[in-house]
Write a protein that holds these residues in place. Structure first.
Motif, PDB file in Angstrom:
ATOM      1  N   ILE A 120       0.819  -1.065   0.026  1.00 37.97           N
ATOM      2  CA  ILE A 120      -0.021   0.085   0.019  1.00 37.97           C
ATOM      3  C   ILE A 120       0.964   1.124  -0.003  1.00 37.97           C
ATOM      4  O   ILE A 120       2.007   1.204   0.381  1.00 37.97           O
ATOM      5  CB  ILE A 120      -0.809   0.052   1.275  1.00 37.97           C
ATOM      6  N   GLN A 121       0.478   2.249  -0.323  1.00 37.89           N
ATOM      7  CA  GLN A 121       1.157   3.517  -0.535  1.00 37.89           C
ATOM      8  C   GLN A 121       0.286   4.812  -0.171  1.00 37.89           C
ATOM      9  O   GLN A 121      -0.914   5.191  -0.600  1.00 37.89           O
ATOM     10  CB  GLN A 121       1.602   3.858  -1.996  1.00 37.89           C
ATOM     11  N   LEU A 122       0.816   5.468   0.924  1.00 36.92           N
ATOM     12  CA  LEU A 122       0.238   6.509   1.358  1.00 36.92           C
ATOM     13  C   LEU A 122       0.947   7.802   0.584  1.00 36.92           C
ATOM     14  O   LEU A 122       2.072   8.007   0.296  1.00 36.92           O
ATOM     15  CB  LEU A 122       0.737   6.942   2.902  1.00 36.92           C
ATOM     16  N   GLN A 123      -0.181   8.641   0.372  1.00 38.77           N
ATOM     17  CA  GLN A 123       0.155  10.129  -0.236  1.00 38.77           C
ATOM     18  C   GLN A 123       1.244  10.935   0.786  1.00 38.77           C
ATOM     19  O   GLN A 123       0.948  11.030   1.888  1.00 38.77           O
ATOM     20  CB  GLN A 123      -0.903  10.904  -0.525  1.00 38.77           C
ATOM     21  N   PRO A 124       2.415  11.232   0.219  1.00 38.42           N
ATOM     22  CA  PRO A 124       3.413  11.883   0.902  1.00 38.42           C
ATOM     23  C   PRO A 124       3.013  13.076   1.893  1.00 38.42           C
ATOM     24  O   PRO A 124       3.335  13.193   2.964  1.00 38.42           O
ATOM     25  CB  PRO A 124       4.224  12.375  -0.053  1.00 38.42           C
ATOM     26  N   ASN A 125       1.971  13.555   1.388  1.00 42.27           N
ATOM     27  CA  ASN A 125       1.329  14.895   2.060  1.00 42.27           C
ATOM     28  C   ASN A 125       0.219  14.544   2.987  1.00 42.27           C
ATOM     29  O   ASN A 125      -0.360  15.347   3.621  1.00 42.27           O
ATOM     30  CB  ASN A 125       0.986  16.060   0.902  1.00 42.27           C
ATOM     31  N   SER A 126      -0.228  13.318   3.161  1.00 42.17           N
ATOM     32  CA  SER A 126      -1.302  13.022   3.953  1.00 42.17           C
ATOM     33  C   SER A 126      -0.990  12.868   5.451  1.00 42.17           C
ATOM     34  O   SER A 126       0.453  12.607   5.755  1.00 42.17           O
ATOM     35  CB  SER A 126      -1.958  11.677   3.285  1.00 42.17           C
ATOM     36  N   LYS A 127      -1.908  12.877   6.224  1.00 43.69           N
ATOM     37  CA  LYS A 127      -1.487  12.838   7.901  1.00 43.69           C
ATOM     38  C   LYS A 127      -1.180  11.429   8.057  1.00 43.69           C
ATOM     39  O   LYS A 127      -0.416  11.212   9.094  1.00 43.69           O
ATOM     40  CB  LYS A 127      -2.682  13.449   8.393  1.00 43.69           C
ATOM     41  N   ALA A 128      -1.728  10.528   7.285  1.00 45.56           N
ATOM     42  CA  ALA A 128      -1.104   8.933   7.585  1.00 45.56           C
ATOM     43  C   ALA A 128       0.285   8.892   7.372  1.00 45.56           C
ATOM     44  O   ALA A 128       0.953   7.824   8.394  1.00 45.56           O
ATOM     45  CB  ALA A 128      -1.851   8.196   6.673  1.00 45.56           C
ATOM     46  N   ALA A 129       1.059   9.631   6.660  1.00 47.54           N
ATOM     47  CA  ALA A 129       2.430   9.581   6.598  1.00 47.54           C
ATOM     48  C   ALA A 129       2.993   9.977   7.749  1.00 47.54           C
ATOM     49  O   ALA A 129       4.275   9.613   8.159  1.00 47.54           O
ATOM     50  CB  ALA A 129       2.920  10.298   5.441  1.00 47.54           C
ATOM     51  N   GLU A 130       2.233  10.871   8.672  1.00 42.72           N
ATOM     52  CA  GLU A 130       2.862  11.283   9.892  1.00 42.72           C
ATOM     53  C   GLU A 130       2.510  10.846  11.064  1.00 42.72           C
ATOM     54  O   GLU A 130       3.015  11.119  12.245  1.00 42.72           O
ATOM     55  CB  GLU A 130       2.496  13.186   9.836  1.00 42.72           C
ATOM     56  N   THR A 131       1.631   9.879  10.983  1.00 44.71           N
ATOM     57  CA  THR A 131       0.597   9.489  12.135  1.00 44.71           C
ATOM     58  C   THR A 131       1.153   8.111  12.278  1.00 44.71           C
ATOM     59  O   THR A 131       1.359   6.945  11.491  1.00 44.71           O
ATOM     60  CB  THR A 131      -0.690   9.356  11.899  1.00 44.71           C
ATOM     61  N   GLN A 132       1.391   7.397  13.794  1.00 43.83           N
ATOM     62  CA  GLN A 132       1.660   5.988  14.090  1.00 43.83           C
ATOM     63  C   GLN A 132       0.426   5.092  13.553  1.00 43.83           C
ATOM     64  O   GLN A 132      -0.732   5.331  14.009  1.00 43.83           O
ATOM     65  CB  GLN A 132       1.942   6.076  15.569  1.00 43.83           C
ATOM     66  N   LEU A 133       0.627   4.194  12.807  1.00 42.39           N
ATOM     67  CA  LEU A 133      -0.303   3.108  12.438  1.00 42.39           C
ATOM     68  C   LEU A 133      -0.145   1.939  13.319  1.00 42.39           C
ATOM     69  O   LEU A 133       0.669   1.511  13.574  1.00 42.39           O
ATOM     70  CB  LEU A 133      -0.211   3.067  11.207  1.00 42.39           C
ATOM     71  N   ALA A 134      -1.340   1.206  13.180  1.00 42.81           N
ATOM     72  CA  ALA A 134      -1.249  -0.361  13.832  1.00 42.81           C
ATOM     73  C   ALA A 134      -1.700  -1.361  12.994  1.00 42.81           C
ATOM     74  O   ALA A 134      -2.503  -1.082  12.008  1.00 42.81           O
ATOM     75  CB  ALA A 134      -1.836  -0.444  15.149  1.00 42.81           C
ATOM     76  N   LEU A 135      -1.526  -2.474  13.207  1.00 36.62           N
ATOM     77  CA  LEU A 135      -1.832  -3.658  12.071  1.00 36.62           C
ATOM     78  C   LEU A 135      -2.694  -4.736  13.306  1.00 36.62           C
ATOM     79  O   LEU A 135      -1.982  -5.292  14.089  1.00 36.62           O
ATOM     80  CB  LEU A 135      -1.015  -4.175  11.285  1.00 36.62           C
TER      81      LEU A 135
END
Length: 667
Positions: A107-122
């Motif tokens: 999967i690929q997050l947009q570089p300018n999206s908040k997801a690229a700066e946020t801690q994610l979990a699986l």
């Protein structure tokens, strides 16, 4: 420059179609902020991962085998098979497999999206038994506890904290799986990505769903069977002669143990190899104990065939231990069919013979057997690919709790057991009430048969001993003083035991007390007519109320001067100072009418002791089967009646014991 309106409309329409045709795998829960993720080169607008979760159902790249390079984000997996999670592999053109297999998705997050700066979990949710190891961008983020040791557990959902994505926003998720058995569905069932808080909520929901689907029904059913086992154990302690209560307790405990084992396996407390070793024994022990319970409950006499089936059931798990799986399967089906047919046959025969409580258990057992047989046939049909696998294990729901066909059959069977317990309890209570009434009647009868006080006389010393084998018996004796200071002694024994024999004896005692003659032979002739029912009634007609069975009787009249007139109707001869008197034999009472009984006249000397006794003394039997016999009786015949009776009782009493002693001491 102003664009062409038809062109702008067409572009807008294609963008809407692209959004609408995105796979349902990437549907997300509502959120407040939007980010962009690109999957399979397609940009999709979704809620922010910090405020929602996304189910990554696929398509995933899948390949059997094991290679450490497959966790590397730079590895090319374009040649791998494509699978969707949650769908059986055989419906996606992939055969079953055993051992290692890998799943990959990018999967690929947009570089300018908040997801690229946020801690994610699986959140990874397995489908069945096996082990998983998760890699994100080549870094291990988590694994199940048995992955390193290859110890298989029924693994539940687990959380992985994702590292920061690559500079271009790419996240490569690789899942390494291992399973020892054949996999049809695929070991990875669901993968969810999102913010830590929402993933934690999803994890708790998944754990609760796992509990409801795999554990709750087993614990509830096991607890109910354990309660029935306690009731059965209590009934057995109260009524030790009803061994069916003991086996009812054992079979309920076997189901409780089986349910506890399944619940422990679902909670990942027990590994698969231990579960596979113990589970067949619990199942087949339940079959063997159920057969024993039904055998004792119905009082069936065909024990040999039942024992063969029980031994076969208990030895069947050994076939699996020696990896004879096909033989074990076929023999298991055969024993299960014979088991059901045998139980139904025993219950039906007992019901036809008048044991109505077996009918209470018959219909529920047939219903449970039919449902369980259908479930078995569905499993066989699915294993031969006649029907889809999803049809082989149908599940049902009661609110959030999921239960299977086996749970239904267990509860139906439990209902029949509870019905039988209550029915038997009511019947036993009624029997006890009747027994109490019979005991009271027996006590009244016993007071007529056995005098509590012997009459005193200046010429005779009298003593007696009476030891019934049960509450009341068929022995009787009477000591009647006459007007001329003579003593009339009558000792008898009616055939049979229990209240019926006592009632017959009471009839003879009543006739004896109403007898006008004091002549021993005449008294026996009259009692013989009473036994046969040929006594004249007050109206002058012959009576028809015969006494059941026959009776032996000895009648003796002893005068103050020591003269004794005695007549015998098939009874044991008395002993005089340790020696048996020789009397003419004659038929017992109640055999044929109009018998003339002979009587003999003897002369007693001062100090002579007479012992009158019943056959309970001679026929006492020790544990080895040896009779007390006439020789031992003669050896103790000079002792007191109490000593004689207790000696025979200690030797091995199996009939009523009556001993009457007379000591002649003229004034």
């Amino acid at each position: 420059m102003q664009g062409n309106p038809p062109v702008r409309s067409a572009v807008l329409l294609w963008l809407l179609l692209a959004v609408a045709l995105v796979p349902r795998a990437f549907a997300a829960q509502p959120g407040s902020t939007e980010i962009f993720i690109a999957i399979n080169a397609m940009q999709v607008s979704i809620p922010a991962a910090t405020h929602g979760t996304i189910h990554l159902e696929g398509p995933w790249s899948f390949h059997e085998g094991d290679d450490a390079r497959w966790s590397d984000p730079s590895f090319d997996d374009t040649s791998w098979d494509k699978v969707m999670l949650g769908t059986p592999f055989n419906e996606q053109g992939i055969d079953t497999y055993t051992g290692y297999a890998w799943y990959r998705i990018r999967i690929q997050l947009q570089p300018n999206s908040k997801a690229a700066e946020t801690q994610l979990a699986l959140l990874v949710t397995p489908y069945s038994v096996g082990q998983l190891e998760v890699f994100v961008n080549g870094v291990e983020t988590g694994q199940t506890r048995g992955m390193a040791s290859h110890m298989e557990y029924l693994t539940g959902p687990f959380i992985n904290t994702l590292p920061k994505p690559q500079p271009d926003g790419t996240i490569l998720i690789a899942i390494r799986s291992w399973v020892s058995g054949s996999v049809v569905h695929g070991l990875v069932n669901q993968v969810t990505i999102g913010g830590p808080d929402h993933i934690q909520e999803s994890y708790l929901l998944a754990k609760a769903r796992h509990w409801d689907q795999n554990i709750a029904a087993k614990i509830i059913a096991g607890f109910l069977f354990f309660c029935v086992a306690l009731v059965a154990a209590t009934l057995y302690i109260a009524q030790r002669h009803h061994s069916e209560y003991l086996w009812l307790c054992i079979l309920c405990l076997s189901i409780t143990v089986r349910g506890s084992l399944e619940a422990a396996f679902a909670l990942a407390w027990v590994p698969l190899r231990v579960y596979d070793l113990l589970q067949p024994w619990t199942v087949w022990f339940f079959f063997a104990s159920t057969l024993e319970f039904v055998l004792r409950f119905t009082g069936n006499a065909t024990r040999r065939f039942v024992r063969i089936i029980q031994i076969g059931a208990l030895l069947l798990p050994l076939a699996s231990d020696f990896q004879l799986y096909r033989v074990s399967g076929y023999l298991g089906y055969l024993i299960e069919i014979v088991f059901c047919a045998l139980v139904v046959l025993m219950l039906f025969r007992a019901w036809r013979k008048g044991r109505s409580e077996t009918g209470v258990m018959l219909v529920p057992f047939i219903l449970a057997a039919v449902v369980d047989s259908i479930d078995t046939l569905l499993g066989v049909a699915a294993s031969w690919k006649w029907i889809p696998e999803s049809y082989a294990t149908p599940n049902f729901h009661l609110g959030p709790i999921q239960y299977s066909v086996s749970t239904v059959t267990d509860l139906v069977f439990l209902g029949s057991l509870i019905s039988v317990i209550f029915y038997r309890f009511i019947r036993v209570s009624q029997d006890e009430q009747r027994s109490s009434a019979e005991i009271e009647a027996a006590r009244s009868v016993q007071a007529l048969l056995i005098p509590t006080q012997l009459p005193s006389n200046r010429n005779f010393l009298l003593e007696s001993a009476y030891l019934p084998v049960s509450g009341v018996g068929g022995d009787f004796f009477q000591v009647l003083p006459l007007k001329d200071d003579s003593m009339l002694i009558v000792v008898g024994d009616v055939s049979g035991k229990g209240l019926q024999a006592a009632m017959s004896a009471s009839t003879l005692v009543g006739a004896l007390r109403n007898e006008l003659s004091n002549d021993p032979a005449t008294i026996l002739a009259h009692l013989n007519q009473v036994m046969l029912g040929n006594v004249l009634e007050p109206s002058g007609k012959s009576g028809t109320n015969a006494v059941a069975g026959f009776a032996t009787c000895l009648c003796a009249r002893i005068y103050p001067d020591g003269r004794m007139v005695i007549a015998n109707a098939g009874h044991l001869s008395p002993y005089r100072d340790g020696r048996e008197l020789e009397l003419s034999p004659c038929l017992p009472l109640g055999v044929i009418p109009n018998v003339e009984y002979e009587q003999a006249t003897l002369q007693l000397k001062h100090g002579d002791r007479l012992i009158f006794l019943s056959d309970g003394v001679v026929e006492a039997t020790d544990p080895k089967g040896e009779l007390f016999g006439f020789e031992r009786t003669q050896q103790v015949s000079h002792e007191s009646p109490r000593y004689i009776a207790q000696t025979a009782q200690r030797f091995g009493q199996n009939d009523d014991i009556t001993v009457v002693g007379l000591y002649f001491v003229p004034a």
